[in-house]
Enzyme design. Structure first.
Site, mmCIF file in Angstrom:
data_model
loop_
_atom_site.group_PDB
_atom_site.id
_atom_site.type_symbol
_atom_site.label_atom_id
_atom_site.label_comp_id
_atom_site.label_asym_id
_atom_site.label_seq_id
_atom_site.Cartn_x
_atom_site.Cartn_y
_atom_site.Cartn_z
ATOM 1 C CB CYS A 82 -50.531 74.433 8.674
ATOM 2 S SG CYS A 82 -49.761 75.696 6.897
ATOM 3 C CB CYS A 87 -49.247 73.283 4.531
ATOM 4 S SG CYS A 87 -50.480 73.094 5.442
ATOM 5 C CE LYS A 90 -47.823 69.688 2.215
ATOM 6 N NZ LYS A 90 -48.832 68.862 1.933
ATOM 7 N N GLY A 155 -56.845 75.522 26.672
ATOM 8 C CA GLY A 155 -57.723 75.658 27.133
ATOM 9 C C GLY A 155 -59.099 74.614 27.541
ATOM 10 C CB ALA A 222 -53.508 54.895 0.596
ATOM 11 C CB SER A 223 -54.909 59.878 3.131
ATOM 12 O OG SER A 223 -53.317 59.975 4.581
ATOM 13 C CE1 TYR A 224 -52.872 66.738 3.299
ATOM 14 C CE2 TYR A 224 -54.910 66.085 3.183
ATOM 15 C CZ TYR A 224 -54.250 66.533 3.508
ATOM 16 O OH TYR A 224 -54.206 67.371 4.494
ATOM 17 C CB ALA A 226 -50.095 57.966 3.131
ATOM 18 C CG LEU A 227 -50.506 58.822 -1.677
ATOM 19 C CD1 LEU A 227 -51.659 58.735 -2.639
ATOM 20 C CD2 LEU A 227 -49.673 57.487 -1.591
ATOM 21 C CD GLU A 228 -49.327 66.072 0.521
ATOM 22 O OE1 GLU A 228 -49.253 67.273 -0.246
ATOM 23 O OE2 GLU A 228 -48.948 66.423 1.895
ATOM 24 C CG HIS A 493 -46.603 78.570 -26.757
ATOM 25 N ND1 HIS A 493 -46.532 77.191 -26.513
ATOM 26 C CD2 HIS A 493 -45.397 78.516 -27.265
ATOM 27 C CE1 HIS A 493 -46.025 76.423 -27.259
ATOM 28 N NE2 HIS A 493 -44.828 77.339 -27.916
ATOM 29 C CD GLU A 498 -49.381 76.528 -24.090
ATOM 30 O OE1 GLU A 498 -49.666 77.085 -25.269
ATOM 31 O OE2 GLU A 498 -47.700 76.427 -24.605
#
Length: 518
Positions: A82, A87, A90, A155, A222-224, A226-228, A493, A498
């Site tokens: 991460c 994450c 990215k 380990g 085409a996983s997340y 890949a697309l990201e 708003h 909303e």
């Protein structure tokens, strides 16, 4: 002056009366070196170790990362995937790409921007990597502050109470513990049947530490992930193609997946649908020539790229742990550890969590939450188990996609098509209007039980800041949210969020679901 002093002591007194620190457990290490040894210094491992330490447990964390196949990363700091190659970098590069779109929008809002506008990869990566290093350091400081022993060891298990730590220089250290938690995560896979894939390709582990721009890039998968990656590469101005063998975002709602890829195509990302790579060759010019097959026509095609990014899945880091010797049960197909609801393995005193657990979501927040709960149970402070249902997530593609709960397909499978109701809406974010941006893929879907109180089974949203929108609504799922609860909620708003509480058109009705007016 006397009043000030009196006020200070009274405040201190009441703070002492009201503050209730977590109850401490006396370390039960006894004949063992530690109460708990955690193998893996990623999100889940760090959360588990720090939580255990605050209850008085004597804890050690072992963390070591092998260099990537391409050697782009020699060593990681604390924090796991991460922080180092997931994450965090990215999202920061995704933000860089969003700025590119914002610059185009800005002209419509009156900003005078000199042309040409270009992006500098090296500058961006210096900032990203500096932030990552600051997080690495922060994690080390936190462990020290909480008196958790950090060991830069690789380990492996000797028995149910013993861990062998191996330094980079090859020196062995033996540690014993009452309980052992494995949180080693996973690494990207390379295809093994494609000549040149390993020699000439890279993975996301390399992408986030490249010193030079990857240039014209082919993203395979085409996983997340890949697309990201394809999305932010396109966003910073690079020629990017995604090669898809079958479908995009497997496991996600497929209508939403289609909207995500449709938007990416209008955004400038190219897609090679129903295609599989055959080989990768490096030309004398240094360019990579990729040969692939169109599975629909059987035709063979070629093109050249500067980089080939493999995003074809991840493999759990379980092979070097010595699990087979101890009889820790694995799923033979995935290589992941089979776990009970309390994160225990088939061997007493050995636990695992995060990406290496069979059937567990491969998401940082779930590993963190599960790690904390496990630490509390092992310290005798709680019996609460991790709830893996209705975990929200977001795909940070150019048009973000956030969701929680069941996809429409999964809801139909579990409850029957005639027993679910889908409320939906196509909406246009206010910020898209002046900029004259296409909003045809901005969509909301609320999947409910059709009868009774219409419990919400799934919520899906494509649009700006999807993660921020979804996080709030996700709490409703923990409270048994119904369509009535949603429709009774007053919106803020003008926001995209909303529109979620305003949905009132069902798919069954066949009516136009396009939102009109403000």
């Amino acid at each position: 002056r006397l009043l000030v002093v009196a006020s200070f002591f009274l405040s201190f007194f009441f703070w002492g009366v009201c503050y209730s620190p977590p109850p401490l457990c006396i370390s039960r290490a006894g004949k063992y070196d530690y109460d708990l040894v955690v193998i893996g210094g990623g999100s889940g491992g760090l959360a588990c170790s720090k939580e255990a330490a605050q209850f008085g447990q004597k804890v050690a964390v072992l963390d070591y990362v092998d260099p990537t196949v391409k050697g782009k990363i020699k060593i990681w700091g604390l924090g796991g995937t991460c922080v180092n190659v997931g994450c965090i970098p990215k999202k920061l590069i995704h933000q860089a790409a969003l700025f590119g779109t914002a610059l185009k929008d800005a002209k419509k809002y009156g900003w005078q921007i000199s042309e040409p506008v270009c992006h500098d990869w090296a500058t961006m990566m210096e900032g990203v990597q500096n932030h990552v290093r600051s997080l690495n350091w922060g994690h080390r400081v936190q462990l020290q502050d909480k008196k958790v022993k950090y060991l830069n060891f690789k380990g492996s298990l000797v028995d149910e109470h013993t861990v062998k730590g191996l330094t980079k220089a090859g020196k062995e250290t033996i540690l014993t513990a009452k309980n052992i938690v494995i949180v080693t995560g996973g690494r990207p896979k390379y295809p093994t049947n494609i000549p040149g894939a390993v020699e000439h390709g890279i993975t996301s582990d390399d992408m986030f530490w490249l010193k030079k721009s990857p240039g014209k890039t082919l993203v395979v998968g085409a996983s997340y992930v890949a697309l990201e990656c394809a999305g932010f590469l396109t966003g910073i101005g690079l020629d990017t193609t995604v090669m898809v063998r079958s479908i995009a975002l497997r496991g996600f709602d497929q209508q939403m997946a289609g909207l995500v890829t449709d938007y990416m195509e209008t955004y400038g990302t190219k897609f090679a649908w129903k295609c599989v790579p055959k080989r990768v060759d490096k030309l004398s010019s240094g360019a990579l020539q990729v040969t692939w097959t169109d599975t629909q026509t059987g035709g063979e095609h070629q093109d050249t790229y500067d980089s080939v990014l493999w995003a074809v899945g991840r493999a759990p880091e379980t092979k070097a742990l010595g699990l087979d010797k101890l009889g820790v049960k694995l799923n033979q197909e995935t290589g992941k550890i089979v776990l009970a609801t309390d994160e225990s393995t088939s061997v007493p005193n050995i636990y695992a969590l995060g990406d290496i657990g069979e059937g567990r979501p491969e998401l940082t927040p779930t590993a963190i939450k599960a790690g904390k709960l496990l630490a509390r149970r092992l310290a005798g402070q709680s019996a609460e188990l991790m709830n893996y249902d209705n975990v929200p997530t977001t795909v940070f593609t150019p048009l973000e996609y956030g969701c929680v709960g069941l996809s429409e397909e999964e809801a139909e499978k579990r409850h029957g098509k005639d027993n679910i109701e889908v409320y939906h809406a196509f909406y246009k974010p206010l910020e898209f209007t002046v900029a004259e941006r296409d909003a045809s893929q901005c969509y909301i879907k609320v999947v409910c039980k059709r009868f009774g109180d219409q419990t919400i089974l799934g919520l899906h949203f494509t649009g700006p800041n999807a993660g921020e929108v979804m996080q709030g609504f996700a709490m409703g799922f923990q409270c048994g949210a119904t369509y009535s609860h949603l429709s009774q909620t007053v919106g803020i708003h003008p926001t995209c969020a909303e529109e979620v509480v305003k949905v009132n058109i069902t798919k069954h009705s066949g009516l136009d679901a396009t939102v009109t007016g403000c």
